[in-house]
Scaffold this motif. Structure first.
Motif, short mmCIF file in Angstrom:
data_model
loop_
_atom_site.label_atom_id
_atom_site.label_comp_id
_atom_site.label_asym_id
_atom_site.label_seq_id
_atom_site.Cartn_x
_atom_site.Cartn_y
_atom_site.Cartn_z
N LEU A 1 -6.46 -4.40 -11.19
CA LEU A 1 -7.03 -3.22 -12.58
C LEU A 1 -5.37 -2.76 -12.33
O LEU A 1 -5.42 -1.53 -11.00
N PRO A 2 -4.48 -1.99 -13.64
CA PRO A 2 -3.48 -1.05 -13.29
C PRO A 2 -4.24 0.31 -12.83
O PRO A 2 -5.27 0.56 -13.70
N GLY A 3 -2.83 0.59 -12.32
CA GLY A 3 -3.59 1.97 -11.93
C GLY A 3 -4.44 3.08 -10.84
O GLY A 3 -5.25 3.34 -10.95
N LEU A 4 -5.03 1.68 -9.96
CA LEU A 4 -5.59 2.12 -9.24
C LEU A 4 -4.76 3.13 -8.33
O LEU A 4 -3.68 2.34 -7.59
N PRO A 5 -5.02 3.87 -7.84
CA PRO A 5 -4.13 4.61 -6.24
C PRO A 5 -4.04 3.87 -5.59
O PRO A 5 -2.58 4.33 -5.03
N ALA B 1 -3.64 0.16 -3.45
CA ALA B 1 -4.09 -1.82 -3.20
C ALA B 1 -4.99 -1.44 -2.66
O ALA B 1 -5.68 -0.97 -1.59
N TYR C 1 -7.90 10.53 -4.97
CA TYR C 1 -8.35 8.68 -4.83
C TYR C 1 -9.13 8.92 -5.58
O TYR C 1 -9.35 7.89 -6.22
N GLU C 2 -9.80 9.22 -5.10
CA GLU C 2 -11.80 9.02 -5.95
C GLU C 2 -11.52 9.30 -7.71
O GLU C 2 -12.01 7.71 -7.85
N ARG D 1 5.90 -6.49 -13.08
CA ARG D 1 5.32 -6.88 -11.52
C ARG D 1 4.68 -5.33 -11.05
O ARG D 1 4.94 -3.90 -11.73
N LYS D 2 3.29 -5.12 -10.67
CA LYS D 2 2.52 -4.19 -10.15
C LYS D 2 3.34 -2.66 -9.62
O LYS D 2 3.04 -1.58 -10.15
N SER E 1 1.50 -1.32 -0.20
CA SER E 1 -0.46 0.15 -0.30
C SER E 1 0.79 1.40 -0.35
O SER E 1 0.59 2.26 -0.37
N ASP F 1 -11.46 14.24 -4.62
CA ASP F 1 -10.70 13.39 -3.72
C ASP F 1 -9.33 12.95 -4.89
O ASP F 1 -9.62 11.47 -5.81
N LEU G 1 -0.10 8.42 -12.77
CA LEU G 1 -0.45 7.72 -11.74
C LEU G 1 -0.60 6.90 -13.06
O LEU G 1 -0.34 5.32 -13.07
N TYR H 1 -2.14 0.48 -21.82
CA TYR H 1 -1.61 1.12 -20.83
C TYR H 1 -0.01 1.65 -21.77
O TYR H 1 1.00 1.86 -21.32
N GLN I 1 3.57 -0.11 -16.16
CA GLN I 1 3.73 -1.45 -16.14
C GLN I 1 3.86 -2.31 -17.63
O GLN I 1 2.93 -2.33 -18.13
N ARG J 1 2.27 2.38 -3.64
CA ARG J 1 1.13 1.99 -4.04
C ARG J 1 0.87 4.05 -4.04
O ARG J 1 0.13 3.80 -5.70
N PRO K 1 -0.56 3.99 -15.72
CA PRO K 1 0.81 2.27 -15.33
C PRO K 1 1.91 2.60 -15.79
O PRO K 1 1.04 2.35 -17.41
N ALA L 1 -8.76 8.81 -9.26
CA ALA L 1 -7.75 8.12 -10.47
C ALA L 1 -9.18 6.81 -9.95
O ALA L 1 -8.28 6.02 -10.56
N TYR L 2 -9.49 6.46 -8.87
CA TYR L 2 -10.47 5.03 -8.55
C TYR L 2 -11.45 5.19 -10.19
O TYR L 2 -11.16 4.17 -11.18
N ALA M 1 -8.91 4.77 -13.78
CA ALA M 1 -9.04 3.25 -13.95
C ALA M 1 -10.32 2.57 -13.98
O ALA M 1 -9.49 1.67 -15.00
N ALA M 2 -10.56 2.90 -13.68
CA ALA M 2 -11.83 1.49 -13.81
C ALA M 2 -12.68 2.07 -16.00
O ALA M 2 -13.24 1.36 -16.47
#
Lengths: 577, 760
Positions: free
Chosen positions: B95-99, B101, A284-285, A319-320, A3, A282, A241, A257, A245, A6, A243, A287-288, A291-292
């Motif tokens: 899913l990659p890119g999540l802020p 874990a 984080y939100e 690796r992630k 955590s 936020d 953020l 990506y 990888q 990342r 990705p 970004a969430y 990502a989806a």
């Protein structure tokens, strides 16, 4: 572990530059011993900003030798946990399973324990401090002749005056008040108590005024306020953020990506931000949601470019968490193949997907589903791809896939009756029961009250103080079990009598219902519903008193249930909603 | 039922140093060891009929249960597989890119213990499989799943955060006994606390393989949200949570109870177990309508009707269904004739021996019943042979006949189910297979059959194809050769229709409007055939000889056992104690062996007709009668006065009766103080002379027995007053224990009634 590595911003966080520089300055010079960092919106990001500052300062060690420990008031819920984690972190000691998870033994060999009380903790801190001094002293004397010699010479610090400093960061400090109330004051005065150079930093989304101990027991902190993150900073943060990888899960297009799509990603984020920012800032939100949405967003593009290869490739080093920039060497040959979309395609793509951003927000912000599932469920289909190719604008509805179909409808018949009865008992005042449910000789004619409004509704313009707030706005009231059973009896007698199997042994009117509501299955049903939290138990779980309950369902649910079993709910409500 | 004031215990009662006295339950019950359950058919049972029937029941139930369990498992398998797959890939397919874990949380809705054990089993199995092919997996680093370690936690493990974390940490560490470090030296004070997640972290780092750590939270709604919330904030390890939810998914418990900040930490996956109603429907269908499974006992509409009602009304749970079916079977096996369910050998090696057994005099009632039953079912009663062997042969014939019928019925029902599923419309979806089964067993399926036949005759080619193919598969799949022979005609008919359909298909490939005349004709023929076929197959099961051995028919289900009404039962027992006591006495008499029954025989003469007579009531019932007439609050003193008055009156009357029949030397002790303390209703039944003895159930002393003289001195009056008080207190406490009175917090000397509207 995962955590932290990342999380946003292992390097400098956009938007937090000023805070970071101030903190860095403070920590490297004469710092106040107690700093309170207030971040009402994103304390997690603030904490990671602080951590990164501490990381850099402790690595550089220009003026001051810094050791720091980050702890979380939720995770460290007892003093012992707190002492252990802080001392181990400051001493850079990792307990291992092989030696029985032993704590840092201290400088002396006899293995003292630091977690006994505040006193031992302070001794532990002093010991750590001494160890830091010793180790730095040892290493610096080694270093002097070597590489660092020049730097040391430039700083020109006499050896005895080298500054050593311990820093204690406590996240979610507001929880200290509940978990370890006795520790708040000592922590704020740790420098005094230990007679060391210790800085305590509290990070919280609650103001210091609200958690300050009474009687001025704690010194005033040095206040720091986290900045509001600007749009630009948010976007930068989100972009970082992206990705890098090479590993991509099986159900997502393998080039999703690709670094070549990065410019498109910025545009995508901008659109996303403009749509979602009225609802949440936020990062984080956001970004969430990003990502989806991103895999579905780029899929049409990739399909158009003929990259239909279903994916069977995964790279061993993908690796992630290998997020560091410059890790792109593996994707080099693929990079040449992907063409960033033209301006026109980009605009079309954005226009098509705009409604789905809102859908994503609605499903993902309350976490009705998870990002991966949403991404999978909302992949654009063939028709949409065709439409995109033809330049049309297809109707796309990002459907919210929250409900699983089987809701309260699947409850057994009696449970529905119980819930409706509970709703009535929670909404109607007890005094009205006789009038609402009492059935005299010629009851049915009398029972029909005039429709469209409760009898108690105050006249317009009557005394303001006497206006009663309708019960359905005040929330459910508690009712005893007997009342629930009595109402249930009325409901069953009037709405269920025909549906029951025949029972010729009951001859008196209402006898059958009386028997039914005293059966074990009814009590079992009530317990079952209480365990589902559709009925809320209001009394303590003891035998001696009458059990009381509250209704746990909304008016809409009650209405649907009532309709299902054929009860006219509105006729039975004292105050019609 | 316990015997108070047994003579040998009086010494203990008088001992003031003892604060607590053990009063042993009357030894009467121990004497009458329950040799077997009560059955109204005992008189015509075989001597060892009960044991043999128990054996037969066990076999029948085991067969049925095993079959049902395999069905349930098959129905659960898809969901369990899905959950297991998700658990295993929880940390791989992110899913990659999540802020940050997320913590995977699998919400399993509406699961039952069966489903959970399936999941657990599959997880364990998958671990083993992975161990086997660890070498294969080594090459792909991404799927570095080294199995799973799972712990189960219940709400009781989470009273507070410390205990919760301790359960998690120690749960995992204790699981991995093979890590071999259990014997490591630990100095508790100098090392991390056992509830520290760092311990788990250190342990996890020390493992060679990195299994996924799965935490199974049972009854998730019962967990304290504040604790769970904190627990969810702490972990920094690859934990996977499986949350067993009992609430329905749509007002989601998780979303209404936990704050968004907690939800944001989780990656929520929802799984719904198959709806129990559908599951039960399928279960019943595959147990009682499967042509290839022969249940030893067919349930009749009585039991199935109860099942259907219970499932739709009370609880649609698989466990309840199993219990109901089991109970129906149990009840069925109380009938002595069910000994013939599997075979006619009566538990012996062959029929010759069984015949000898039937010839024995003690088997005579059983044999008489069997003979008369067989005689009734044949047209000519004289045909029934008196010979034991031939009796058994006719039973065999009846069994074969019944099972043949049953099989026909089951095939008919399967055909019906296939046709219905294929041409199902929304309207027909309403009635479940269970309802159809009940209707068919009652012989009321005609309308359904007609509807189905009409629907079939209107089908298009595609639907016909599906129906016919499925029917052919059904006939092909028949395992019993007799059944295959019996269904040969239908099989041929279906195959013929199928080829015909294929021909029409070839002939009119371009038939866009699906009803070309050939198909229409075929469909019509098929519809007619189906009607006739089902008419022939859905026959009544309850008209062959001895049908009730293998079929429960419309015998009512003992619903009171599953769903009793304790409070009305209690009230009626208090209001009419003598009826209950009489019924109990009758029951008791059934299984008290004759030789032992003598001592208690006087007690068993219960006067059943003393209903309204207050003199016959035991103390508790007497008190309750006054209670029923009182208001909401009962003044205890008034209550006592009334009670004492009633007792005084009764005593006076009894004394008078004793005086009138005086001269008789009362000889007590024959029926003994030992037996008079039990069931107060029963204890009342005596010849007048002994009546005083029976009154004294509240612990009287020996010397008082002699106080029967007319000149009642002061001492005796005082003793009587004390006795009345004692009896009142005891009766009051008994009522309190039953929960019908409650102390009022406000008013002294008053208790509150908790029962109203007592009907006498």
């Amino acid at each position: 572990m995962a955590s932290t590595s990342r999380a946003i911003g292992t390097t400098q966080l956009p938007g937090y530059e000023t805070l970071a520089s101030h903190l860095e300055l403070l920590l490297t010079s004469h710092s106040p011993s107690f700093i309170y960092l207030y971040d009402p919106e994103t304390p997690r990001i603030a904490a990671s900003a602080v951590r990164s500052v501490l990381q850099t300062v402790s690595e550089q060690e220009p003026l001051v030798h810094l050791r720091y420990a980050c702890s979380n008031a939720v995770a460290c819920f007892t003093p012992r946990l707190f002492y252990d984690s802080v001392i181990n972190a400051l001493a850079r000691w990792t307990p291992t399973w092989e030696d029985g998870c032993q704590n840092w033994p201290g400088t002396s060999a006899d293995g003292q324990r630091w977690n006994e009380s505040l006193d031992t903790f302070v001794h532990g801190l002093r010991d750590v401090y001494a160890q830091v001094q010793a180790s730095v002293h040892g290493s610096s004397s080694q270093d002097r002749g070597q590489v660092k010699g020049k730097a040391k010479a430039r700083v020109m610090q006499p050896e005895g005056d080298e500054a050593y400093r311990l820093v204690l960061v406590i996240e979610r400090a507001e929880r200290l008040r509940e978990t370890m109330p006795d520790l708040v004051v000592p922590l704020t005065r740790l420098a005094e108590l230990a007679q060391l150079d210790i800085v305590t930093i509290f990070i919280s989304d609650v103001r210091w005024e609200d958690i300050r101990p009474s009687l001025g027991a704690s010194p005033e902190p040095f206040y720091m306020d986290a900045p509001l993150i600007s749009k630009q900073a948010t976007l930068e943060m989100l972009e970082s953020l992206y990705p890098t990888q090479n590993y991509v899960p099986g159900n997502i297009h393998q080039d999703t990506y690709d670094p070549a799509l990065r410019p498109l990603y910025s545009h995508f984020l901008e659109t996303l931000y403009s749509i979602c920012s009225p609802f949440t800032h936020d990062p984080y939100e956001l970004a969430y949601i990003a990502a989806a949405r991103w895999p579905g967003f780029v899929k049409p593009l990739l399909m158009l470019q003929g990259r239909t290869s279903p994916r069977a490739h995964c790279n061993a080093d993908g690796r992630k968490n290998s997020r560091q920039a410059g890790d792109l060497s593996d994707g080099e040959e693929e990079l040449s193949e992907i063409v960033p979309p033209t301006e026109d395609t980009r605009i079309r793509l954005t226009r098509i997907f705009t409604p789905t951003f809102t859908a994503a927000l609605e499903a993902l912000y309350p976490r009705l589903t998870n990002a991966e599932h949403w991404a999978r469920a909302n992949m654009p289909d063939e028709a949409m791809l065709a439409a995109l190719a033809a330049g049309l604008r297809p109707g796309i509805g990002g459907h919210v896939d929250g409900a699983l179909g089987s809701g309260v409808d699947a409850l057994p018949r009696l449970a529905k009756f119980v819930l409706v009865a509970a709703f009535l008992a929670s909404t109607n005042p007890p005094k009205t029961d006789m009038r609402m449910f009492g059935r005299g000789r010629d009851e049915r004619a009398k029972r029909r009250r005039r429709r469209g409004g409760g009898p108690r509704r105050p006249k317009a313009g009557s005394t303001g103080a006497g206006v009663k707030i309708p019960q359905h706005l005040l929330g459910p009231t508690a009712f005893p079990l007997d009342r629930l059973l009595a109402i249930l009896g009325v409901l069953l007698e009037e709405n269920d009598a025909e549906a029951r199997p025949l029972a010729p042994q009951f001859t008196l009117p209402g006898e059958y219902t009386d028997m039914e509501i005293s059966r074990l299955a009814v009590y079992g049903q009530i317990m079952e519903l209480a365990s589902m939290r559709l009925l809320l138990r209001a009394s303590p779980d003891k035998l001696e008193s009458t059990p009381t309950y509250k209704c746990g369902i909304s008016y809409e649910t009650a209405l649907a249930l009532a309709k299902d079993v054929g009860i006219m709910l509105n006729d039975l409500l004292w105050e019609v909603v | 039922m316990s015997a108070y004031a047994v003579a040998k215990e009086t010494s203990d009662l008088d001992d003031p140093t003892k604060s607590c006295i053990y009063i042993a339950p009357g030894d009467e019950l121990e004497e009458v060891a329950l040799s077997g359950p009560y059955s109204p058919h005992d008189w015509r049972d075989l001597p060892d009929g009960y044991e043999l029937r128990m054996q037969a029941y066990k076999e029948a139930w085991t067969q049925c249960l095993r079959h049902m369990q395999s069905i349930i498992q098959a129905l659960h398998a898809p969901v369990a597989k899905e959950v297991v797959a998700q658990v295993k890939s929880a940390y791989m397919d992110t899913l990659p890119g999540l802020p940050y874990a997320e913590l995977p949380a699998m919400l399993v809705f509406g699961g039952s213990s069966g489903l959970y054990s399936d999941i657990i089993q599959q997880l364990e199995v998958s671990v083993e499989v992975e161990d086997d092919c660890a070498a294969d997996e080594a090459k792909s680093d991404i799927t570095a799943s080294d199995g799973a370690i799972m712990i189960h936690l219940y709400p009781g493990d989470f009273p507070n955060l410390t205990t919760a974390m301790k359960s998690i940490v120690t749960g995992f560490i204790d699981q991995s006994t093979d890590s071999g470090q259990n014997g490591m030296k630990r100095r508790p004070a100098a090392s991390l606390a056992t509830y520290d997640i760092s311990v788990l972290d250190a342990w996890y780092r020390s493992l060679d393989k990195k299994p996924s750590l799965t935490i199974f939270l049972h009854d998730f709604e019962q967990f304290e949200p504040a604790v769970v919330q904190d627990v969810l904030h702490i972990p920094e390890l690859p934990l996977v949570y499986i949350l067993a939810m009992s609430s329905p998914p749509s007002p989601s418990f998780l979303h209404t109870t936990y704050p968004r900040s907690t939800l944001a930490l989780l990656s929520i996956h929802k799984f719904s177990a198959p709806l129990n109603v559908e599951l039960i429907d399928e279960l019943v269908e595959k147990t009682f309508c499967d042509p290839n499974f022969e249940p030893a006992v067919m349930l009749g509409p009585g039991s199935l009707g109860f099942l259907a009602d219970f499932v739709s009304r009370h609880t649609a749970s698989v466990d309840a269904t199993l219990t109901i079916i089991q109970l129906a079977l149990m009840k069925h096996f109380t009938e002595p004739l069910t000994i013939f369910i599997e075979s006619s050998t009566l538990g012996l090696r062959n029929e010759r021996l069984a015949g000898q057994k039937l010839d024995q005099p003690e088997s005579q009632p059983f044999r008489d019943v069997l003979t008369s039953r067989l005689a009734r079912s044949t047209s000519n009663p004289d045909d029934v042979d008196e010979d034991a062997i031939s009796l058994l042969r006719s039973v065999n014939a009846a069994r074969d006949g019944f099972y043949r019928k049953l099989r026909t019925m089951r095939i008919g029902l399967s055909v019906m189910s296939i046709v219905r599923q294929a041409i199902e419309t929304e309207r027909e979806n309403e009635s479940s297979m269970l309802d159809t089964l009940i209707a068919a067993l009652r012989g009321r399926a005609n309308r359904d059959v007609r509807q189905l036949a009409t629907a079939l005759s209107k089908c298009n080619a595609q639907q016909l194809q599906i129906v016919l193919q499925k029917l052919q598969a059904l006939y092909d799949g028949l395992q019993d050769s007799d059944a295959r022979d019996a269904e040969m005609d239908a099989h041929v008919r279906v195959s013929g229709a199928l080829t015909e359909l294929a021909d029409t298909d070839n002939a009119s490939v371009d038939a866009e409007k699906s009803r070309d005349p050939l198909v229409a004709r075929l469909a019509k023929d098929l519809g007619e055939w189906l009607f006739g076929y089902l008419e022939k197959h859905l026959i009544r099961l309850d008209d062959g000889p001895l049908w009730d051995i293998w079929y429960t028919g419309s015998a009512p289900f003992p619903a009171e056992l599953i769903n009793p009404a304790p409070r009305p039962a209690l009230v009626s027992a208090l209001a009419h104690p003598n009826e209950h006591a009489a019924a109990y006495a009758r029951l008791l008499r059934m299984y008290i062996p004759q030789d032992k029954a003598e001592t208690g025989s006087a007690d068993q003469d219960v006067r059943e007709d003393e209903g309204e007579d207050e003199d016959g009531l035991p103390d508790t019932a007497l008190l309750f009668r006054r209670y029923a007439e009182a208001g909401r609050l009962v003044n205890v003193y008034d209550w006592f006065q009334s009670f004492a008055g009633a007792l005084d009156g009764r005593r006076r009357r009894e004394r008078r009766a004793a005086v009138t029949s005086s001269g008789n030397a009362h000889t007590h002790g024959v029926s003994g103080a030992v037996s008079n303390g039990k069931g107060k209703g029963r204890a009342r039944a005596h010849i007048p002379m002994e009546v005083d003895e029976a009154d004294e159930d509240a612990g009287r002393s020996e010397e008082e027995e002699s106080e029967l003289g007319e000149d009642e001195d002061e001492e005796a009056a005082e003793a009587w007053r004390i006795e009345v008080r004692v009896r009142f207190i005891r009766a009051l406490h008994e009522l309190d224990y039953l929960g019908v009175v409650k102390p009022t917090g406000r008013k002294a000397d008053h208790v509150v009634r908790t029962l109203y509207d007592v009907v006498y």
